[in-house]
Write a protein that holds these residues in place. Sequence first.
Motif, mmCIF file in Angstrom:
data_model
loop_
_atom_site.group_PDB
_atom_site.id
_atom_site.type_symbol
_atom_site.label_atom_id
_atom_site.label_comp_id
_atom_site.label_asym_id
_atom_site.label_seq_id
_atom_site.Cartn_x
_atom_site.Cartn_y
_atom_site.Cartn_z
ATOM 1 N N UNK A 117 0.836 -1.200 0.000
ATOM 2 C CA UNK A 117 0.000 0.000 0.000
ATOM 3 C C UNK A 117 0.872 1.253 0.000
ATOM 4 N N UNK A 118 1.915 1.261 0.801
ATOM 5 C CA UNK A 118 2.847 2.390 0.798
ATOM 6 C C UNK A 118 3.435 2.602 -0.595
ATOM 7 N N UNK A 119 3.835 1.511 -1.234
ATOM 8 C CA UNK A 119 4.464 1.626 -2.553
ATOM 9 C C UNK A 119 3.499 2.170 -3.596
ATOM 10 N N UNK A 120 2.236 1.750 -3.521
ATOM 11 C CA UNK A 120 1.285 2.131 -4.559
ATOM 12 C C UNK A 120 0.585 3.458 -4.311
ATOM 13 N N UNK A 121 0.414 3.819 -3.034
ATOM 14 C CA UNK A 121 -0.423 4.977 -2.737
ATOM 15 C C UNK A 121 0.328 6.173 -2.174
ATOM 16 N N UNK A 122 1.559 5.993 -1.740
ATOM 17 C CA UNK A 122 2.281 7.102 -1.123
ATOM 18 C C UNK A 122 3.556 7.401 -1.898
ATOM 19 N N UNK A 123 4.352 8.329 -1.337
ATOM 20 C CA UNK A 123 5.602 8.711 -1.990
ATOM 21 C C UNK A 123 6.701 7.668 -1.785
ATOM 22 N N UNK A 124 6.453 6.649 -0.955
ATOM 23 C CA UNK A 124 7.468 5.649 -0.616
ATOM 24 C C UNK A 124 7.538 4.572 -1.700
ATOM 25 N N UNK A 125 8.019 4.965 -2.865
ATOM 26 C CA UNK A 125 8.000 4.096 -4.037
ATOM 27 C C UNK A 125 8.804 2.814 -3.813
ATOM 28 N N UNK A 126 9.998 2.924 -3.275
ATOM 29 C CA UNK A 126 10.839 1.748 -3.096
ATOM 30 C C UNK A 126 10.811 1.171 -1.690
ATOM 31 N N UNK A 127 9.806 1.531 -0.915
ATOM 32 C CA UNK A 127 9.741 1.119 0.487
ATOM 33 C C UNK A 127 9.679 -0.398 0.615
ATOM 34 N N UNK A 128 10.542 -0.943 1.469
ATOM 35 C CA UNK A 128 10.567 -2.388 1.685
ATOM 36 C C UNK A 128 10.314 -2.763 3.142
ATOM 37 N N UNK A 129 9.876 -1.812 3.936
ATOM 38 C CA UNK A 129 9.618 -2.072 5.343
ATOM 39 C C UNK A 129 10.785 -1.622 6.209
ATOM 40 N N UNK A 130 10.555 -1.657 7.509
ATOM 41 C CA UNK A 130 11.564 -1.226 8.469
ATOM 42 C C UNK A 130 12.519 -2.357 8.817
ATOM 43 N N UNK A 131 13.731 -1.984 9.202
ATOM 44 C CA UNK A 131 14.587 -2.966 9.868
ATOM 45 C C UNK A 131 14.014 -3.172 11.273
ATOM 46 N N UNK A 132 14.372 -4.279 11.904
ATOM 47 C CA UNK A 132 13.905 -4.531 13.267
ATOM 48 C C UNK A 132 14.399 -3.427 14.199
ATOM 49 N N UNK A 133 15.641 -2.986 14.007
ATOM 50 C CA UNK A 133 16.195 -1.907 14.823
ATOM 51 C C UNK A 133 15.346 -0.651 14.697
ATOM 52 N N UNK A 134 15.040 -0.251 13.471
ATOM 53 C CA UNK A 134 14.270 0.965 13.249
ATOM 54 C C UNK A 134 12.862 0.840 13.821
ATOM 55 N N UNK A 135 12.249 -0.309 13.632
ATOM 56 C CA UNK A 135 10.896 -0.525 14.134
ATOM 57 C C UNK A 135 10.858 -0.469 15.659
ATOM 58 N N UNK A 136 11.836 -1.102 16.301
ATOM 59 C CA UNK A 136 11.904 -1.061 17.767
ATOM 60 C C UNK A 136 12.120 0.370 18.245
ATOM 61 N N UNK A 137 12.966 1.117 17.531
ATOM 62 C CA UNK A 137 13.206 2.514 17.906
ATOM 63 C C UNK A 137 11.950 3.360 17.700
ATOM 64 N N UNK A 138 11.145 3.030 16.690
ATOM 65 C CA UNK A 138 9.879 3.747 16.505
ATOM 66 C C UNK A 138 9.009 3.612 17.744
#
Length: 197
Positions: A117-138
Amino acid sequence: MSTADAYPARNGSSGHYWFAVALIILLAQIIAEHFMGRVWICTCGTVKLFEPGVNTPGNSQHLADWYTPSHIIHGFLFYGLGWLVLRKASFAKRLTLATFIEAAWELLENSPIIIDRYRSATMAIGYEGDSILNSAMDTIFMALGFLFAARVPVWVTLVVAIIFEIFTGWLIRDNLTLNVLMLVYPLDAVRAWQGAL
C-alpha cells in the motif's frame, strides 16, 4: 496486610509490573518481526544515529529518520487517548496500552499488505519495510513522546506536534497527517506534489 498489598504485581497496582509488561510487548514485537523475515539492521551493514535521506535504501533502517517525529506524535496521541479512556488507570498501565497499540501498528506496517500500500499509494515508491532496529526505535520514540506529553502542559505538546508536522511537511513533503491521508484516501494531487521533491 491485604492480599492486594501482598501481591501488587498480580493485581496491577505495581507500576514496575506494567512497565515490565510494556517491555515484554516490545520484545514480542522484535521477535515477531524476526519471524516475519525482517532484517535486523540496514543491509548496508552499518548503523546510523540518523538517516537523512527519504526515498533512499537507508530510510526506515537506522535508529532515527525523518519519520521519527511522527512516532513521537503517536506518543502524544496515545497519551491523550489513555487520558480519555483510562483516566483512572495508572500512568504505567496507560503507557503499556500505548506500547501495545504502537507494537501492533509496527507489525501491521511491516506486513506485505501495508508495504504494498505504501508503494502504490504514497511517496514511498521503493519502500521495503523497516529494519527490526528501526521498528523497535519507533516504539521507543513513541514512548518518549508519551512521557513528554505526560510532563508538559497540553499546549506545549500541541505546539511541538504542529512544529513537527509543519517542519517535516515542508522539508520532506510528508508527515503523520499526509501519511495517514495517503494510506486511507490517496489523492493524486498530493502524490504529484510529494513526487516533485
